[in-house]
Scaffold this motif. Structure first.
Motif, mmCIF file in Angstrom:
data_model
loop_
_atom_site.group_PDB
_atom_site.id
_atom_site.type_symbol
_atom_site.label_atom_id
_atom_site.label_comp_id
_atom_site.label_asym_id
_atom_site.label_seq_id
_atom_site.Cartn_x
_atom_site.Cartn_y
_atom_site.Cartn_z
ATOM 1 N N VAL A 74 -6.173 -0.240 5.692
ATOM 2 C CA VAL A 74 -5.670 -1.773 5.772
ATOM 3 C C VAL A 74 -6.107 -2.220 7.225
ATOM 4 C CG1 VAL A 74 -3.517 -3.013 6.115
ATOM 5 C CG2 VAL A 74 -3.559 -1.289 4.509
ATOM 6 N N LYS A 75 -6.344 -1.339 8.061
ATOM 7 C CA LYS A 75 -6.909 -1.818 9.376
ATOM 8 C C LYS A 75 -8.226 -2.231 9.378
ATOM 9 C CE LYS A 75 -3.369 0.120 12.505
ATOM 10 N NZ LYS A 75 -3.227 1.156 13.765
ATOM 11 N N LYS A 86 -4.007 5.371 4.257
ATOM 12 C CA LYS A 86 -3.275 3.890 4.055
ATOM 13 C C LYS A 86 -3.385 3.110 5.114
ATOM 14 C CE LYS A 86 0.688 5.572 3.086
ATOM 15 N NZ LYS A 86 0.720 6.994 3.154
ATOM 16 N N THR A 87 -2.883 3.568 6.582
ATOM 17 C CA THR A 87 -3.013 2.642 7.506
ATOM 18 C C THR A 87 -4.664 2.269 8.015
ATOM 19 O OG1 THR A 87 -0.957 3.561 8.394
ATOM 20 C CG2 THR A 87 -2.443 2.579 10.059
ATOM 21 N N ASP A 130 2.285 -1.981 4.874
ATOM 22 C CA ASP A 130 1.556 -0.498 5.023
ATOM 23 C C ASP A 130 2.703 0.489 5.016
ATOM 24 O OD1 ASP A 130 0.170 1.924 5.567
ATOM 25 O OD2 ASP A 130 -0.078 1.202 7.539
ATOM 26 N N ASP A 187 4.675 -2.709 10.068
ATOM 27 C CA ASP A 187 3.899 -1.966 8.932
ATOM 28 C C ASP A 187 3.519 -3.551 8.245
ATOM 29 O OD1 ASP A 187 4.589 0.554 9.640
ATOM 30 O OD2 ASP A 187 6.600 0.507 8.773
ATOM 31 N N SER A 222 3.804 3.686 5.641
ATOM 32 C CA SER A 222 3.488 4.869 6.110
ATOM 33 C C SER A 222 4.528 5.840 6.292
ATOM 34 C CB SER A 222 2.643 4.644 7.345
ATOM 35 O OG SER A 222 3.641 3.861 8.344
ATOM 36 N N VAL A 273 0.691 -1.105 -0.134
ATOM 37 C CA VAL A 273 0.139 0.000 -0.045
ATOM 38 C C VAL A 273 0.886 1.150 0.064
ATOM 39 C CG1 VAL A 273 -1.776 1.171 1.218
ATOM 40 C CG2 VAL A 273 -1.773 -1.325 1.181
ATOM 41 N N PHE A 285 0.079 -7.856 3.913
ATOM 42 C CA PHE A 285 -0.135 -6.496 3.348
ATOM 43 C C PHE A 285 1.111 -5.562 4.023
ATOM 44 C CE2 PHE A 285 -4.038 -8.671 4.054
ATOM 45 C CZ PHE A 285 -5.017 -8.217 2.954
#
Length: 237
Positions: free
Chosen positions: A20-21, A16-17, A59, A39, A61, A8, A57
């Motif tokens: 995904v969460k 983004k976070t 992430d 991440d 960030s 991502v 996944f």
């Protein structure tokens, strides 16, 4: 099937976070999640083929702090979510640069990329319209819009990627790699009962079961650009 690595990417503070969460938390409770690192999350996910597959996944960030790592993440990724905020022109421009970088490293016909316009809940200051985003999306790229904050359409980006990845595996198994064509994706816009615009792009996508809060709708494509089916996700609350 090997572990699918979904990366991502996007500018800071585009959601983004949260995306995904929210997606991971809304997946079936009996699937096991593990944090590989801060991440990176690994989880068994129900795919459109009705089977569970392991997905990792990633992430990203803090990409601005480690720009040299972007190329590494792209080279090791199997599928990509490239995000921007619909109220931030700079984040959209950055997303376009990231998408072009993925294409440069992965090849012209690499098609497991979904562009995601986030923050649909913000209307008054919106700068990137759905129409503008669609006009600038190449044929090899998927597209959808979400509100990660409200949990609106958060399954669509990943469902599009998973279905497309399965289709790619079938093409490889059928030994037609050299004949593979860049797929043509078309968008179709609908309006949900909550007055949020929801859009999914995918030609030839088959219907599959969803959870109780998602309603999958397959509509004939009414468009002069081609024929097929368009995937629309209508989430009701």
């Amino acid at each position: 099937m090997k572990v699918l690595r979904v990366v991502v990417l996007g500018a800071n503070r585009v959601g983004k976070t949260t995306l995904v969460k929210t997606f991971l938390q809304s997946s079936p409770d009996h699937s096991i999640e593990s944090n590989v690192s801060k991440d990176v999350h690994s989880k068994m996910i129900l795919f459109p083929d009705g089977l569970y597959h392991r997905v990792e996944f990633v992430d990203i960030s803090n990409l601005d702090e480690f720009p040299s790592m972007k190329e590494v993440y792209i080279q090791t990724g199997d599928a990509f979510v490239v995000m921007y905020a619909v109220d931030n022109q700079q984040s959209y421009d950055e997303a376009q640069v990231i998408r072009q970088e993925i294409t440069r490293l992965k090849g012209r016909c690499f098609d497991n990329i979904v562009m995601v316009g986030n923050k649909l809940d913000i209307k008054s200051t919106r700068k990137i319209s759905t129409e503008k985003a669609c006009d600038n999306i190449p044929e090899t790229c998927l597209f959808t819009e979400t509100s990660a904050k409200l949990g609106l359409n958060v399954h669509c980006p990943f469902t599009l990627l998973f279905d497309n990845y399965l289709q790619s595996l079938k093409e490889i198994e059928s030994s037609d790699v050299e004949m593979k064509r860049c797929k043509h994706y078309l968008g179709w816009l609908t309006k949900s009962p909550t007055n949020f615009y929801i859009l999914g792009k995918q030609c030839g996508m088959k219907s599959h079961s969803t959870n109780n809060r998602d309603q999958a709708v397959m509509n004939p494509l009414i468009n002069t650009k081609g024929s097929g089916w368009v995937w629309l996700v209508n989430r009701s609350y």
